[in-house]
Scaffold this motif. Sequence first.
Motif, short mmCIF file in Angstrom:
data_model
loop_
_atom_site.label_atom_id
_atom_site.label_comp_id
_atom_site.label_asym_id
_atom_site.label_seq_id
_atom_site.Cartn_x
_atom_site.Cartn_y
_atom_site.Cartn_z
N UNK A 108 3.16 -5.37 -7.37
CA UNK A 108 3.01 -6.23 -6.19
C UNK A 108 3.93 -5.83 -5.04
N UNK A 109 5.09 -5.27 -5.34
CA UNK A 109 6.01 -4.92 -4.25
C UNK A 109 5.58 -3.68 -3.47
N UNK A 110 4.47 -3.06 -3.89
CA UNK A 110 3.90 -2.00 -3.07
C UNK A 110 3.17 -2.57 -1.85
N UNK A 111 2.85 -3.85 -1.90
CA UNK A 111 2.23 -4.49 -0.74
C UNK A 111 3.28 -4.52 0.38
N UNK A 112 2.97 -3.92 1.49
CA UNK A 112 3.84 -3.89 2.68
C UNK A 112 5.10 -3.05 2.42
N UNK A 113 5.00 -2.07 1.50
CA UNK A 113 6.17 -1.27 1.16
C UNK A 113 6.63 -0.45 2.36
N UNK A 114 7.92 -0.57 2.70
CA UNK A 114 8.58 0.18 3.78
C UNK A 114 7.93 -0.03 5.14
N UNK A 115 7.17 -1.10 5.28
CA UNK A 115 6.44 -1.34 6.53
C UNK A 115 7.15 -2.36 7.41
N UNK A 116 7.03 -2.17 8.69
CA UNK A 116 7.30 -3.23 9.65
C UNK A 116 5.95 -3.79 10.08
N UNK A 117 5.96 -4.98 10.64
CA UNK A 117 4.69 -5.61 11.01
C UNK A 117 3.86 -4.71 11.92
#
Length: 477
Positions: A128-137
């Motif tokens: 689940x922590x791959x969701x939005x991994x290393x991303x900014x909005x």
Amino acid sequence: MGAVTAWDPASMTSFAALEPAVALGPLDGRYRAAASALVDHLSEPALNRARLHVEVEWFIHLCATAAVPGARELTAAETDLLRAIPRDFDADGIREHAAIEKVTVHDVKAVEYYIKRRIEGSTLEPLAELVHFACTSEDINNLSYALMVKGAVEQVWLPAAEALAAQIAELAQATAGVPMLSRTHGQTATPTTLGKELAVLAHRLRRQLARVRAQEYLGKINGATGTFGAHTAAVPGTDWVTASRTFVEGLGLTWNPLTTQIESHDWQAELYADVARFGRILHNLATDVWTYISLGYFAQAAVAGAIGSSAMPHKINPIRFENAEANLEISAALFDTLGATLVTSRLQRDLTDSTSQRNIGVAFGHSLLAIDNVRRGLGALSVNEAALAADLDASWEVLAEPIQSAMRAAALAGVPGMENPYERLKDLTRGHVIDAAAIRAFVGELELPDETKERLAALTPGTYVGLAESLVRDYLS
């Protein structure tokens, strides 16, 4: 007699609480049908659906490239589960996302939580922590807007604009040989053909459409300030530049390697300038056709039951072209504002683009509405060749130009008596009513070669159209 009652909406039934909701703007109310195709591309739910798509595709990409330790290869069923999230985003999903956002007060974080809810309890939950991994909005937003605008342009706006240009070109071809008096500066001038003037506009519109078709849609996914800082801090061994480029290109976009927190939006400004310019050329067509209608060159089809004027029963007003004018002006103003606003962001990030981009659909909506009106307006026209011919026959003075030009050519060839051709024709025609007899008498007195005299004597305002027809046939595909 009682006094007139003051206007007081506060004392009347409120429309704000009515269901279904009453539209504040005309694109969601009166003109909904003309602009509704954009809803799937440029509405708020469309934005959130695009965000869901970008988030789940980034998740899949991380797993497929083994970019993060523990990001194993997904099964077909797991990939299908993820891709079903944006595909099945419906009215219930819209409400659920809104409820999450009400708590987070952050729309992109609400998208992240929405996805995590859907993989909870599945074999994907440990990832689940791959969701939005290393991303900014903005990694998610810039890609989402690029996909949305690309889809809106390629699937909705361009087909409508190209159909309009084809309709104008078809009318130009059909009227290529119909002579028409020109009116440079609003005055009688060298004749042309109706089709040639329409061909000029069709050609101009098609040039802009070629620019729009060639548009690049840029995107980035490189972190909070465009440095891949979080990526390399978390997993230094991965080639994050390649992972970013292949992901963006996999979405069908052009990768932008150098950005701040935001993708710079220059491509949007370029696109909106071209679409606005298309609209301004179309505005030129609308005003010209409106004028031709007022001159009687075009007749408008009467629609059974339709009212032209509430006071004057005889009228058929050119409302389609007037509606188009106004909506093209609104659209161009919005596109100009978007283009000016989006190319500037303070230092590494400000939020002026966030609220601005939510008006992209409005700008395209007014453009699409105008295109629809022009198409419907053109479809109701018929050419009044008698009116065109009458204007030409009342304007024999326009033959002063070819006569003085022929005299100039003869003078250069050594023919005597050809002095001051322009001034002599000016004296003959300016401020005078000129008819066929006057023109032919003038030509008859000239010592021109017989072939030239015969050609000029045979010329009429209706035949003095040069190569107008062949220009349409040869250069308007």
